[in-house]
Design an enzyme around this catalytic site. Structure first.
Site, PDB file in Angstrom:
ATOM      1  CG  ASP A  27      -1.538   1.228   1.603  1.00  0.00           C
ATOM      2  OD1 ASP A  27      -2.394   1.649   0.838  1.00  0.00           O
ATOM      3  OD2 ASP A  27      -1.190   1.829   2.642  1.00  0.00           O
ATOM      4  CG  ASP A  29      -0.997   8.411   2.486  1.00  0.00           C
ATOM      5  OD1 ASP A  29      -0.162   9.213   2.031  1.00  0.00           O
ATOM      6  OD2 ASP A  29      -1.628   8.606   3.539  1.00  0.00           O
ATOM      7  CG  ASN A  61      -8.100   1.896  -2.251  1.00  0.00           C
ATOM      8  OD1 ASN A  61      -7.913   1.123  -3.190  1.00  0.00           O
ATOM      9  ND2 ASN A  61      -8.844   1.591  -1.203  1.00  0.00           N
ATOM     10  CG  ASN A  62      -4.353   9.234  -3.906  1.00  0.00           C
ATOM     11  OD1 ASN A  62      -5.020   9.752  -4.800  1.00  0.00           O
ATOM     12  ND2 ASN A  62      -3.704   9.931  -3.007  1.00  0.00           N
ATOM     13  CG  HIS A 186      -7.756   9.278   2.653  1.00  0.00           C
ATOM     14  ND1 HIS A 186      -7.465   7.934   2.608  1.00  0.00           N
ATOM     15  CD2 HIS A 186      -8.692   9.502   1.701  1.00  0.00           C
ATOM     16  CE1 HIS A 186      -8.186   7.382   1.651  1.00  0.00           C
ATOM     17  NE2 HIS A 186      -8.940   8.300   1.084  1.00  0.00           N
ATOM     18  CE  LYS A 217      -5.249  -0.257  -1.188  1.00  0.00           C
ATOM     19  NZ  LYS A 217      -4.132   0.330  -0.445  1.00  0.00           N
ATOM     20  CG  ASP A 243      -1.966   2.629   6.314  1.00  0.00           C
ATOM     21  OD1 ASP A 243      -2.273   2.258   5.158  1.00  0.00           O
ATOM     22  OD2 ASP A 243      -2.368   3.699   6.798  1.00  0.00           O
TER      23      ASP A 243
END
Ligand code: PLP
Ligand code: CA
Length: 304
Positions: A27, A29, A61-62, A186, A217, A243
């Site tokens: 992942d 971030d 996912n960004n 976020h 995800k 995370d």
């Protein structure tokens, strides 16, 4: 009770795990960077894995940037061994889904940032032009006649008009309803939060009475994208490092991958332990197999 998971590992155990696995999914971030700052030691770890011949991919996912932009960011932050083919974002995977899975014919109405639109155009997917007269309203604006999908992602310029148009397009049962991801929010470094794509998707789900298909995800589709581009990926050989329990660990679980939670991001070890110890067995899908404080804990494993 007594269900395994959340094993905090260090030293020789990390070394053993890195030797045992040959495919690493990270992942972004909260794992390798926080916004514009690399997590200390992360670039060294990623570069070392790649140099050792391990397969490494990034699953984020960004949806706000096209892959080229990520490429620049990786380079700028010192992840010098990373190549474009290793980057799987929810925007890129949404473009592949529209192009290769549903083979959309007609235009896509996009709620999202310019980067999402650019990724779709790169894949040859026509998007509805977003040049509204600032005075236009849902009472008098034009609707495109051939919209075959609505795609919702993080949009920092969301307007009521966009929300209204998306809801109108979705009245047509033939029009697909997709979301880049379903992330609720976020963290920002200031302690503030950014509402995520999930919060916008929820608004449109309510207005349309429909449920979006999620691409990012924890949906398996991102792993299918990776498998389609890297031949012979064996889930048993993979480690998913993330995370956030509800996206990354669930993604790993859904795809049959071993999972590792790193404590540099959203989720805390106590939350993972709560899921592990809960009576509800479905909560186990959020429990990481392994936990580390930071992926910099991998570094000693590369020393001779
Ligand atoms: N979407 C947006 C708009 C974000 O700002 C972030 C994180 O900053 C994410 C998604 C989550 O990204 P990742 O999946 O890499 O944690
Ligand atoms: Ca993350």
């Amino acid at each position: 009770f007594g269900f395994k998971g959340c094993q905090k590992i260090r030293g020789a155990q990390i070394r053993g795990l890195l030797e045992a696995k040959d495919f690493f999914l990270f992942d972004c971030d909260g794992v390798i960077w926080h916004g514009e700052n690399a997590i200390s030691g992360a670039a060294k770890v990623v570069n070392a894995l790649i140099r050792r011949g391990k397969n490494v991919v990034f699953v984020t996912n960004n949806c706000t940037r096209p892959r080229e932009n990520y490429m620049n960011k990786f380079t700028r932050l010192g992840f010098t061994e990373v190549m474009l083919e290793q980057i799987f974002s929810s925007s890129y995977c949404s473009a592949l889904y529209l192009r290769d899975v549903v083979k959309v014919r007609g235009q896509v109405f996009v709620i999202g940032c310019e980067g999402l639109r650019r990724e779709l155009l790169e894949a040859g997917i026509p998007c509805v032009e977003e040049a509204d007269d600032p005075e236009a309203t849902i009472y008098d604006c034009a609707l495109a006649p051939d919209v075959k999908a609505v795609l919702v992602g993080h949009d920092d310029k969301l307007t009521f008009l966009k929300l209204a148009k998306a809801s109108c397009y979705l009245r047509d049962p033939e029009c697909l309803f997709l979301a880049t991801d379903n992330d609720p929010w976020h963290p920002l470094s200031s302690g503030r939060i950014l509402p995520g794509s999930g919060s916008l998707t929820a608004a449109i789900e309510v207005a349309s009475g429909r449920k979006a298909t999620v691409i990012g995800k924890p949906s398996r589709f991102m792993f299918e994208c990776i498998s389609s581009q890297f031949r012979g990926v064996d889930p048993a050989q993979c480690l998913m490092v993330g995370d956030r329990l509800e996206t990354d660990m669930l993604f790993g679980f859904n795809c049959g991958l071993d999972t590792m939670l790193t404590l540099t991001g959203v989720s805390q070890i106590e939350e993972a332990q709560e899921y592990r110890d809960s009576e509800q067995t479905t909560n186990r899908s959020y429990v990481p197999d392994y936990v580390v404080d930071t992926i910099a804990d991998f570094l000693p494993a590369f020393e001779e």
